[in-house]
Design a protein around this motif. Structure first.
Motif, PDB file in Angstrom:
ATOM      1  N   GLY A   9       0.363   2.299  -0.686  1.00 63.06           N
ATOM      2  CA  GLY A   9       1.096   3.072  -1.664  1.00 63.06           C
ATOM      3  C   GLY A   9       0.242   4.268  -2.056  1.00 63.06           C
ATOM      4  N   SER A  11       0.247   8.065  -4.596  1.00 59.29           N
ATOM      5  CA  SER A  11       0.912   8.928  -5.573  1.00 59.29           C
ATOM      6  C   SER A  11       1.359  10.203  -4.868  1.00 59.29           C
ATOM      7  N   ILE A  16      -4.497   6.758  -3.757  1.00 58.14           N
ATOM      8  CA  ILE A  16      -4.124   5.340  -3.700  1.00 58.14           C
ATOM      9  C   ILE A  16      -4.596   4.586  -4.938  1.00 58.14           C
ATOM     10  N   LEU A  23      -4.414   0.858 -10.410  1.00 56.80           N
ATOM     11  CA  LEU A  23      -3.289   1.024  -9.504  1.00 56.80           C
ATOM     12  C   LEU A  23      -2.059   0.312 -10.023  1.00 56.80           C
ATOM     13  N   TRP A  25       0.410   1.551 -11.289  1.00 58.38           N
ATOM     14  CA  TRP A  25       1.598   2.332 -10.954  1.00 58.38           C
ATOM     15  C   TRP A  25       2.164   1.979  -9.582  1.00 58.38           C
ATOM     16  N   THR A  26       1.451   1.172  -8.785  1.00 52.77           N
ATOM     17  CA  THR A  26       1.941   0.821  -7.447  1.00 52.77           C
ATOM     18  C   THR A  26       2.765  -0.459  -7.448  1.00 52.77           C
ATOM     19  N   PRO A  28       5.484  -2.884  -7.136  1.00 54.22           N
ATOM     20  CA  PRO A  28       6.806  -2.667  -6.546  1.00 54.22           C
ATOM     21  C   PRO A  28       7.925  -3.378  -7.301  1.00 54.22           C
ATOM     22  N   THR A 143       3.088   5.525   4.596  1.00 55.47           N
ATOM     23  CA  THR A 143       2.845   5.807   3.180  1.00 55.47           C
ATOM     24  C   THR A 143       4.085   5.457   2.378  1.00 55.47           C
ATOM     25  N   ARG A 144       3.853   4.842   1.254  1.00 58.56           N
ATOM     26  CA  ARG A 144       4.910   4.595   0.273  1.00 58.56           C
ATOM     27  C   ARG A 144       4.593   5.515  -0.889  1.00 58.56           C
ATOM     28  N   HIS A 146       4.855   7.188  -4.264  1.00 58.28           N
ATOM     29  CA  HIS A 146       5.379   6.879  -5.601  1.00 58.28           C
ATOM     30  C   HIS A 146       5.611   8.185  -6.365  1.00 58.28           C
ATOM     31  N   VAL A 178      10.587   5.576  -4.847  1.00 60.74           N
ATOM     32  CA  VAL A 178       9.518   5.512  -3.840  1.00 60.74           C
ATOM     33  C   VAL A 178      10.112   5.898  -2.492  1.00 60.74           C
TER      34      VAL A 178
END
Length: 187
Positions: A9, A11, A16, A23, A25-26, A28, A143-144, A146, A178
């Motif tokens: 993940g 931003s 990361i 983290l 904010w990652t 899911p 990449t995911r 966010h 995302v």
């Protein structure tokens, strides 16, 4: 030959981990969690550095927590079974289905590619991935992204003096905002 995948993940501004090391904010939502669970099913071995290993230790015993929902129980079972290789100069031992690496990431990847085995070789963590990328060993970047700016921290792509051409092979947008981007390295 087994592919080497770097998947994390990130931003929108490319980090990361935020400047405070967090983290949070990652985390899911259920849709993204199911996607990441499906992705881990394709992995045959996971390479990770000490910091990510220590973060992921929670999942080695999470299956014993009766309050976990079914999807997290499933993730915990998959993670626990998955062979892991930990790169660290400070750890003397690791737990679960993990072993400490005795060589460089490049040598370990070459060795794993030469062995018979199912599933991709996944790399977690920017420092470890940067070493593999510098040797031209990463086949895919996943990449995911966010939808937030964290303003600094650990970058997904550490600075290096090498151009890498990529093909976009998959995109997906989740309800949370995302965006998953899957790029294959052009060879």
């Amino acid at each position: 030959m087994r592919s080497v995948i770097y998947s994390m993940g990130v931003s929108l501004d490319g980090y990361i981990v935020g400047p405070d090391g967090g983290l949070d904010w990652t985390g899911p939502d259920e849709e993204l969690f199911r996607f990441v669970t499906d992705e881990i099913r394709e992995v045959g071995v996971y390479l990770l550095g000490r910091r990510l290993y220590e973060t992921m230790l929670y999942w080695e015993t999470a299956d014993q927590d009766p309050s976990l929902d079914e999807s997290r129980q499933e993730w915990a079972a998959l993670w626990k079974r998955l062979p892991k290789v930990v790169f660290s100069t400070t750890l003397s031992a690791v737990r679960g289905n993990a072993r400490l690496a005795s060589g460089s990431p490049a040598r370990e990847i070459e060795r794993l590619r030469a062995e018979p085995g199912e599933g991709d070789i996944a790399i977690g963590g920017a420092t470890l991935a940067a070493e593999a990328a510098a040797s031209g060993l990463i086949d895919e970047y996943r990449t995911r992204v966010h939808p937030l700016l964290v303003g600094g921290g650990t970058p997904f792509f550490p600075r290096r003096e090498r151009r890498v051409d990529l093909d976009l092979v998959e995109t997906r947008t989740f309800g949370s905002g995302v965006v998953h981007l899957r790029h294959r390295v052009k060879r």
